[in-house]
Design an enzyme around this catalytic site. Structure first.
Site, PDB file in Angstrom:
ATOM      1  N   GLU A   1       0.924  -3.774  -6.098  1.00 28.27           N
ATOM      2  CA  GLU A   1       1.756  -3.032  -7.264  1.00 28.27           C
ATOM      3  C   GLU A   1       2.798  -2.610  -6.584  1.00 28.27           C
ATOM      4  O   GLU A   1       3.086  -1.929  -5.638  1.00 28.27           O
ATOM      5  CB  GLU A   1       0.781  -2.023  -7.675  1.00 28.27           C
ATOM      6  CG  GLU A   1       1.554  -0.956  -8.671  1.00 28.27           C
ATOM      7  CD  GLU A   1       0.638   0.327  -8.807  1.00 28.27           C
ATOM      8  OE1 GLU A   1      -0.379   0.398  -8.182  1.00 28.27           O
ATOM      9  OE2 GLU A   1       1.529   1.355  -9.310  1.00 28.27           O
TER      10      GLU A   1
ATOM     11  N   ASP B   1      -2.675   1.530  -6.438  1.00 26.98           N
ATOM     12  CA  ASP B   1      -2.563   2.786  -5.889  1.00 26.98           C
ATOM     13  C   ASP B   1      -3.769   3.514  -6.718  1.00 26.98           C
ATOM     14  O   ASP B   1      -4.411   3.196  -7.728  1.00 26.98           O
ATOM     15  CB  ASP B   1      -1.397   3.570  -6.634  1.00 26.98           C
ATOM     16  CG  ASP B   1      -0.153   3.374  -5.732  1.00 26.98           C
ATOM     17  OD1 ASP B   1      -0.225   2.836  -4.808  1.00 26.98           O
ATOM     18  OD2 ASP B   1       1.089   3.483  -6.328  1.00 26.98           O
TER      19      ASP B   1
ATOM     20  N   ASP C   1      -4.313   6.032  -8.372  1.00 25.14           N
ATOM     21  CA  ASP C   1      -3.819   6.894  -9.590  1.00 25.14           C
ATOM     22  C   ASP C   1      -4.025   6.430 -11.030  1.00 25.14           C
ATOM     23  O   ASP C   1      -4.501   5.271 -11.184  1.00 25.14           O
ATOM     24  CB  ASP C   1      -2.197   7.549  -9.380  1.00 25.14           C
ATOM     25  CG  ASP C   1      -1.372   6.392  -9.591  1.00 25.14           C
ATOM     26  OD1 ASP C   1      -1.742   5.120  -9.548  1.00 25.14           O
ATOM     27  OD2 ASP C   1      -0.401   6.678  -8.832  1.00 25.14           O
TER      28      ASP C   1
ATOM     29  N   ASP D   1      -1.993   5.150 -13.081  1.00 19.65           N
ATOM     30  CA  ASP D   1      -1.016   4.024 -13.334  1.00 19.65           C
ATOM     31  C   ASP D   1      -1.841   2.817 -12.630  1.00 19.65           C
ATOM     32  O   ASP D   1      -1.791   1.756 -13.011  1.00 19.65           O
ATOM     33  CB  ASP D   1       0.240   4.145 -12.896  1.00 19.65           C
ATOM     34  CG  ASP D   1       1.046   5.138 -13.757  1.00 19.65           C
ATOM     35  OD1 ASP D   1       0.477   5.373 -14.826  1.00 19.65           O
ATOM     36  OD2 ASP D   1       1.890   5.554 -13.381  1.00 19.65           O
TER      37      ASP D   1
END
Ligand code: 0RA
Length: 638
Positions: free
Chosen positions: A428, A501, A503, A505
């Protein structure tokens, strides 16, 4: 009341036979339950629950209670007739003991006509018993309450009367044996999904589910049966008509039930069951259903003038776009085929289902013109879109998109040309992409950084998808093509690794990517080529000693090892970009050091639910849901 022994079997030839049978199960558990991993473990629960469901099918049971206990055991109780306890003449011991210890004893008692046998189903409670550290069974019938305990399959004492009872039923409680199973950790969601499914398929039953480990409780009861099942599948979709189409008929000895409803999406969620077993690989019942659906809708469309006479008509794919359906058949002697025994072989069932659906669906369409028009327009639009997509594909072929004609500019490819050893990391953002490029082994690891939003394929047809740059890059890099022109033989990397990641997102992007693979390159997922890289959440350093933690629990454990917080530098990674190349390589990318999770697609209904919640309008529940369920993965250390 004094405990009273029902029958005291002598230690004779038949008991030796029994013990040999049980030790065969313990020696080769995989032969009986498929595998010794989580799937095999849950199979034990299903086996006992299926026995209780047999009482439901026999019309003798309405309540089942399944409990996951804090001591690692699972209990299943039902208000059926209770396992018979009278003496079994052949073995000269109580029938209950035979059911608990001898191969396929259950099938000797004709409890209900539609038996589930063959493959991994209906192997018998004795298999669960053999694979349990201990197994306690309590039976209420004939005014008495009986009890017996087994350890690793063998009774520790004769069957005893422990009290009086007006009730009837069976309560089985077992603790899976960790010396023969790889895992003994029951997963609430997995079991809950199956119980919910069973409550739809058997509308008369109420199933209570307790997880005492976390004090969670659920009750499953769906008087609406499979029609409610279809509503449940469509709960986050816009449906074209209500209520779902429902039909029920008996052909010869086969009992056929179908519920179906269209939504305005482009995908199909169709589930098929034979004697309550989910036939994920289809079979003759599914072939019959599909043939009838295509034929009936074409007839109807032509008669009503939705199709010009010269047009080629609606294809199977056209009539299944946006379809949610549940087909449940009961077959007397089902033959399950295929490696996972998840396909129905009985050829006679095709015609039985086909003629039933032809007839009843045509009747429905005559009686429900508004619903008929809505669903036929949907199929006609699908046919038009198919034509548009074909043209788009021609165009992209000319541009060389689908046949390895060029690679995306952003791809940092590897040197090796042997797909079996090659890996593609989908990363990403450009910054993490840069770090990954430095940290990789360029011999066999390629990096494809994705920037910005990936298209939501749940909402787009092929022609729209191909306009999206991120999607095009992925298709080009992976090499197998898209839509019905896929060839897994052209796969350029046998490991396609999503590295995002840790998280929300990251979870979002990961789910979008998996949606794309699951929906548009299903072979990639089912053949086990899709992986998720596990990046650490924390780095702990004390002096020269460095340790990484991938979960909060691991962080706590590491702190303990370090002797507390004192002198420890604790770094929390918010994204991959915070690691340097060497750190990323040694924690997340290098074989031997990293942990990859292989993505499996276990349950189409579950996946559909996840994707649809993800695509729904409400942001908060969506975020929570994604974090909780992000993806179905099985652990795999590589
Ligand atoms: C054999 C025969 C009958 C019932 C059962 C087995 C039975 C097994 C299990 C396992 C879990 N719950 C169960 N409930 C019943 C028929 C008994 C009769 O005809 O009375």
């Amino acid at each position: 009341m004094a405990q009273q022994t029902v029958d005291a079997p002598a230690y004779d030839a038949s008991s030796i036979q029994i013990l040999e049978g049980l030790s065969a199960v313990r020696r080769r558990p995989g032969m009986y339950i498929g595998s010794t991993d989580a799937r095999g473990l849950h199979h034990l629960v299903y086996e006992v629950v299926d026995n209780a469901i047999d009482e439901v099918l026999a019309g003798a049971c309405t309540e089942i209670v399944v409990t996951l206990h804090s001591d690692g055991s699972c209990s299943v109780s039902d208000d059926g007739r209770g396992i018979p306890v009278e003496n079994h003449p052949k073995y000269n011991r109580p029938a209950l003991e035979i059911v608990m210890t001898v191969l396929h004893a259950g099938s000797k008692f004709d409890r209900n006509a539609y038996k589930v046998s063959g493959g991994l189903h209906g192997v018998g409670v004795h298999v669960v018993n053999a694979l349990s550290e201990w197994f306690e069974v309590r039976v209420r019938r004939d005014g008495q309450e009986y009890f017996q305990r087994y350890e690793r399959g063998a009774p520790v004492a004769p069957l005893q009367v422990v009290g009086k009872s007006d009730a009837t039923g069976t309560e089985a409680r077992f603790k899976p044996d960790s010396t023969v199973l790889e895992t003994v950790d029951f997963d609430r969601e997995t079991i809950g999904r199956r119980l919910k499914e069973l409550s739809f398929l058997n509308s008369g039953v109420t199933i209570q589910f307790h997880d005492e480990r976390v004090d969670a409780h659920e009750t499953f009861h769906h008087a609406g049966g499979i029609a409610e099942f279809v509503e449940d599948i469509n709960q986050t979709s816009n449906v074209l008509f209500r209520p779902p189409i429902y039909l029920h008929a008996k052909r010869d000895t086969t009992d056929i039930e179908l519920a179906m409803q269209y939504n305005d999406g482009y995908n199909e969620t169709s589930l098929a069951f034979v004697n309550n077993i989910n036939t994920v690989d289809g079979g003759s019942h599914v072939v019959g259903f599909r043939a009838a659906l295509t034929r009936t809708l074409n007839d109807y469309a032509r008669r009503r003038g939705f199709l010009k006479g010269d047009k080629e008509g609606l294809t199977g794919e056209d009539v299944r776009e946006g379809l949610a359906s549940v087909l449940s058949v009961k077959v007397l002697e089902p033959q399950f085929e295929g490696q996972t025994k998840a396909r129905l072989g009985n050829s006679e069932v095709k015609g039985q289902v086909e003629s039933t659906v032809n007839e009843k669906l045509a009747d429905y369409l005559e009686e429900h013109p508004a619903a008929g028009q809505a669903l036929i327009l949907k199929a006609v639009q699908a046919a038009q879109a198919r034509e548009a997509a074909r043209k788009a594909r021609e165009l992209t072929r000319r541009k060389g998109l689908l046949e390895g004609g060029g690679l995306p500019g952003k791809l940092a490819d590897c040197h090796s040309r042997d797909p079996a050893e090659c890996e593609l990391f989908i990363v990403e953002g450009d910054s993490a992409g840069g770090t990954a490029k430095q940290g990789r082994d360029r011999e066999f690891q390629a990096i494809l950084p994705l920037r910005g939003k990936i298209l939501n394929v749940e909402k787009a047809r092929l022609d729209k998808m191909l306009e999206n740059e991120q999607v095009r890059s992925l298709i080009q890099a992976i090499g197998i093509g898209i839509g019905d022109e896929q060839d897994l033989a052209n796969l350029r990397y046998h490991k396609v690794i999503v590295m995002t990641d840790a998280d929300v997102d990251g979870a979002h992007i990961r789910t979008l990517l998996l949606t794309l693979f699951y929906r548009k390159m299903p072979g990639l997922v089912s053949e086990g080529h899709v992986f998720i890289a596990q990046a650490p959440l924390y780095r702990l350093q004390k002096g020269t000693r460095v340790q990484y933690a991938y979960t909060d629990e691991e962080r706590e454990a590491a702190l303990k090892e370090f002797g507390g917080m004192k002198g420890v530098i604790l770094q929390r990674y918010k994204g991959l970009g915070e690691m340097n190349a060497e750190q990323l390589a040694e924690t997340t990318m290098r074989p031997g050091a990293r942990t990859l999770l292989r993505v499996t697609v276990e349950d189409a209904a579950h996946a559909n639910e996840l994707f649809q919640v993800l695509m729904g309008e409400e942001v908060e529940p969506r975020r929570e849901y994604i974090q909780e369920h992000a993806v179905e993965v099985t652990n795999l250390d590589i």
